[in-house]
Design a protein around this motif. Structure first.
Motif, mmCIF file in Angstrom:
data_model
loop_
_atom_site.group_PDB
_atom_site.id
_atom_site.type_symbol
_atom_site.label_atom_id
_atom_site.label_comp_id
_atom_site.label_asym_id
_atom_site.label_seq_id
_atom_site.Cartn_x
_atom_site.Cartn_y
_atom_site.Cartn_z
ATOM 1 N N GLN A 1 0.907 -6.475 10.294
ATOM 2 C CA GLN A 1 1.769 -5.558 11.013
ATOM 3 C C GLN A 1 1.002 -4.781 12.080
ATOM 4 O O GLN A 1 1.411 -3.722 12.524
ATOM 5 C CB GLN A 1 2.447 -4.580 10.037
ATOM 6 C CG GLN A 1 3.419 -5.270 9.089
ATOM 7 C CD GLN A 1 4.202 -4.289 8.247
ATOM 8 O OE1 GLN A 1 4.180 -3.100 8.493
ATOM 9 N NE2 GLN A 1 4.892 -4.790 7.242
ATOM 10 N N ARG B 1 8.192 -3.289 14.655
ATOM 11 C CA ARG B 1 6.911 -3.686 14.076
ATOM 12 C C ARG B 1 7.109 -4.602 12.874
ATOM 13 O O ARG B 1 6.353 -5.558 12.672
ATOM 14 C CB ARG B 1 6.131 -2.431 13.681
ATOM 15 C CG ARG B 1 4.743 -2.699 13.118
ATOM 16 C CD ARG B 1 3.974 -1.391 12.995
ATOM 17 N NE ARG B 1 4.658 -0.441 12.140
ATOM 18 C CZ ARG B 1 4.463 -0.330 10.818
ATOM 19 N NH1 ARG B 1 3.617 -1.149 10.216
ATOM 20 N NH2 ARG B 1 5.096 0.564 10.113
ATOM 21 N N LYS B 2 8.148 -4.327 12.080
ATOM 22 C CA LYS B 2 8.386 -5.105 10.865
ATOM 23 C C LYS B 2 9.136 -6.412 11.152
ATOM 24 O O LYS B 2 8.944 -7.408 10.460
ATOM 25 C CB LYS B 2 9.176 -4.266 9.864
ATOM 26 C CG LYS B 2 8.432 -3.008 9.408
ATOM 27 C CD LYS B 2 9.301 -2.161 8.491
ATOM 28 C CE LYS B 2 8.568 -0.884 8.064
ATOM 29 N NZ LYS B 2 9.404 -0.018 7.204
ATOM 30 N N VAL C 1 9.839 5.496 18.255
ATOM 31 C CA VAL C 1 10.523 5.628 16.961
ATOM 32 C C VAL C 1 11.154 4.295 16.561
ATOM 33 O O VAL C 1 11.036 3.848 15.404
ATOM 34 C CB VAL C 1 11.593 6.740 17.032
ATOM 35 C CG1 VAL C 1 12.447 6.742 15.758
ATOM 36 C CG2 VAL C 1 10.936 8.105 17.227
ATOM 37 N N TYR D 1 10.251 1.325 17.569
ATOM 38 C CA TYR D 1 9.197 0.357 17.273
ATOM 39 C C TYR D 1 8.650 0.546 15.862
ATOM 40 O O TYR D 1 8.465 -0.428 15.120
ATOM 41 C CB TYR D 1 8.054 0.482 18.292
ATOM 42 C CG TYR D 1 6.917 -0.463 17.987
ATOM 43 C CD1 TYR D 1 7.006 -1.808 18.330
ATOM 44 C CD2 TYR D 1 5.787 -0.034 17.298
ATOM 45 C CE1 TYR D 1 5.986 -2.699 18.020
ATOM 46 C CE2 TYR D 1 4.762 -0.915 16.982
ATOM 47 C CZ TYR D 1 4.866 -2.238 17.334
ATOM 48 O OH TYR D 1 3.865 -3.120 17.015
ATOM 49 N N ILE D 2 8.381 1.781 15.485
ATOM 50 C CA ILE D 2 7.785 2.064 14.173
ATOM 51 C C ILE D 2 8.723 1.653 13.039
ATOM 52 O O ILE D 2 8.306 1.032 12.051
ATOM 53 C CB ILE D 2 7.412 3.552 14.059
ATOM 54 C CG1 ILE D 2 6.233 3.859 14.995
ATOM 55 C CG2 ILE D 2 7.043 3.914 12.612
ATOM 56 C CD1 ILE D 2 5.889 5.334 15.072
ATOM 57 N N PHE D 3 10.004 1.964 13.182
ATOM 58 C CA PHE D 3 10.935 1.763 12.069
ATOM 59 C C PHE D 3 11.670 0.412 12.104
ATOM 60 O O PHE D 3 12.287 0.036 11.114
ATOM 61 C CB PHE D 3 11.957 2.901 12.023
ATOM 62 C CG PHE D 3 11.364 4.206 11.588
ATOM 63 C CD1 PHE D 3 11.111 4.463 10.242
ATOM 64 C CD2 PHE D 3 11.030 5.181 12.519
ATOM 65 C CE1 PHE D 3 10.547 5.672 9.833
ATOM 66 C CE2 PHE D 3 10.467 6.387 12.122
ATOM 67 C CZ PHE D 3 10.218 6.632 10.779
ATOM 68 N N TYR D 4 11.604 -0.304 13.222
ATOM 69 C CA TYR D 4 12.282 -1.606 13.261
ATOM 70 C C TYR D 4 11.389 -2.721 13.814
ATOM 71 O O TYR D 4 11.107 -3.711 13.124
ATOM 72 C CB TYR D 4 13.566 -1.527 14.101
ATOM 73 C CG TYR D 4 14.278 -2.870 14.178
ATOM 74 C CD1 TYR D 4 15.190 -3.243 13.204
ATOM 75 C CD2 TYR D 4 14.010 -3.781 15.207
ATOM 76 C CE1 TYR D 4 15.820 -4.486 13.252
ATOM 77 C CE2 TYR D 4 14.630 -5.016 15.272
ATOM 78 C CZ TYR D 4 15.534 -5.362 14.283
ATOM 79 O OH TYR D 4 16.147 -6.590 14.336
#
Length: 480
Positions: free
Chosen positions: A8, A464-465, A457, A459-462
């Protein structure tokens, strides 16, 4: 697990070989040749810069000090900065003929987080460009209607910032939706329309320059720089909007019949043609009419009226509306292809990358068109133009840095075009772009920062994963 390492990692880069393979398997229609690509580039560069921004910057528009005839210098400064970036884009386009432009180049060379930020940035900037061009068109549309004796009600002619008694810019909203419809008809149809419209546009500009030359009064060039050099630099930051259409054109690389061969040529051809016409047009505009009297929203229409040719002004207004449409088409194409690429890479939901039987991403085309219509309906032209400029300048910084990095890290990758004087040219592009960014108002920086924070925000919560570069991405499980 740290986001700086492992599956990740925000620093992971997409392999060039994988990009090329995906390009070959693309569902996008491949139908654009050299001259169609060049037409898209010229269509994106030439338009509002000549017909609106030249007059706006020269006059000041009531919001900024007038630049006067020195608007020519503003265009040359912007063009020089743009040329350095254009060479970087050309090297990338000849190496990676892939939809996504600066987003793709940043992803490959500098990593996923940088690629995401540039892609997220371009979604706003390209949409805002469509909006600001629509606002520019509405000014000429109003001038045309007045020329044939029809007065558009003030409440629907523009916002209160630009028209006394204005509430909403209805013509701008309508034209945004019209452009979305044209683009939704497919790349082949769009390419043909663009080629014809750009031909008409160049013919109109040559007509304006040729006829206007006979009405130039050398006395109008004095004073040449009425407010000093500072406003000239600020003007360069504003008119920079008018010299980077090749950036959006490069998003269509995946729809070219031979992207590696044609894209570098089309980028350089389009910028060269545009800058030649810009220099001649600004000389004629500020020579025909004193800069204090130029209409900031319909400069050439007011210039020909001032020399007793109202019929020519009406004709110019009519053709300006048609010719500026090509700018909107180019940048709406750009936003949809960047959006498509980010969705295909897993950084945005797969729903957005669906294409129809024509190979057109219909969903993002209409979403972007409606968003541009909303922006055009309620915002003044200078605020939207400055917002687009800071985003594109940021993209230019990233692409110029990325071409230096990739030349060092992947010297083995075949390049159909290699920019000269490496790394001097891209380094100049970085410095020039940063310099122009710092000429923009602090409110523009604030709006830009808020948009990037929203993107971080997401990117971090959707993203990237769900990225396809993450082996544990839910998108991989969905395919299985």
């Amino acid at each position: 697990m740290s986001i700086w390492s492992g599956s990740q990692s925000i620093l992971r880069r997409k392999p060039i070989t994988e990009m090329v393979e995906e390009s070959g398997e693309s569902h996008l229609s491949k139908s654009l040749g050299l001259w169609q690509l060049t037409a898209i580039g010229v269509g994106g560069i030439i338009g509002i810069g000549i017909f609106t921004l030249a007059g706006l910057v020269a006059n000041g528009g009531g919001e900024a000090p007038p630049v006067g005839p020195a608007v020519l210098i503003s265009f040359l400064i912007a063009g020089l900065a743009s040329a350095a970036a254009a060479l970087s884009y050309s090297e990338f386009a000849g190496m990676i003929p892939f939809a996504g432009s600066a987003y793709t180049y940043g992803y490959v060379a500098l990593g996923e987080l940088i690629g995401w930020f540039i892609g997220w940035d371009l979604l706003l900037e390209y949409t805002a460009i469509v909006a600001v061009v629509a606002i520019g068109i509405s000014g000429y549309f109003s001038a045309f209607m007045e020329g044939i004796g029809v007065q558009i009600p003030a409440w629907m002619e523009g916002t209160g910032d630009t028209v006394e008694g204005g509430v909403i810019n209805v013509p701008a909203i309508v034209v945004c939706l019209l452009i979305a419809w044209i683009l939704s008809r497919g790349t082949r149809t769009f390419g043909r329309f663009e080629l014809i419209a750009v031909g008409l546009k160049i013919a109109l500009i040559l007509f304006i320059i040729g006829l206007g030359f006979f009405f130039v009064d050398p006395g109008n060039y004095t004073p040449f720089m009425p407010s000093g050099f500072g406003p000239v630099l600020a003007g360069a930051a504003t008119v920079f909007f008018a010299v980077f259409g090749y950036d959006a054109m490069s998003t269509a690389a995946e729809e070219s019949v031979d992207g590696k061969k044609y894209m570098p040529k089309a980028i350089l051809l389009s910028l060269g043609i545009a800058m030649t016409l810009y220099v001649l047009a600004t000389l004629v505009l500020t020579g025909m009419q004193n800069y204090t009297d130029i209409n900031p929203t319909a400069g050439f229409a007011s210039a020909f009226e001032s020399v007793g040719l109202p019929a020519v002004a009406t004709i110019i207004s009519a053709f300006a509306v048609v010719s500026i449409l090509t700018v909107m088409l180019t940048f709406l194409l750009g936003v949809t292809r960047v959006w498509f690429s980010m969705s295909r890479d897993g950084l945005l939901p797969a729903w957005f990358s669906a294409t129809d039987r024509r190979g057109t991403p219909q969903r993002v085309t209409w979403i972007a068109g409606i968003a541009a219509a909303l922006l055009a309906g309620v915002f003044p032209i200078r605020a939207v133009a400055d917002l687009t400029n800071i985003g594109i300048l940021a993209a230019f910084v990233v692409v110029s840095i990325a071409v230096i990095v990739l030349r060092r890290t992947r010297p083995d990758v075949p390049r159909s075009f290699r920019l000269p004087l490496m790394p001097v040219v891209p380094a100049f592009g970085v410095l020039a772009s940063l310099f122009l960014m710092f000429q923009l108002h602090w409110e523009t920086w604030l709006r830009f920062a808020v948009w990037l924070i929203i993107g971080l925000v997401i990117y971090i919560f959707y993203s990237r994963k769900h990225s396809l570069m993450n082996p544990n991405s839910p998108r991989h499980r969905a395919v299985q």
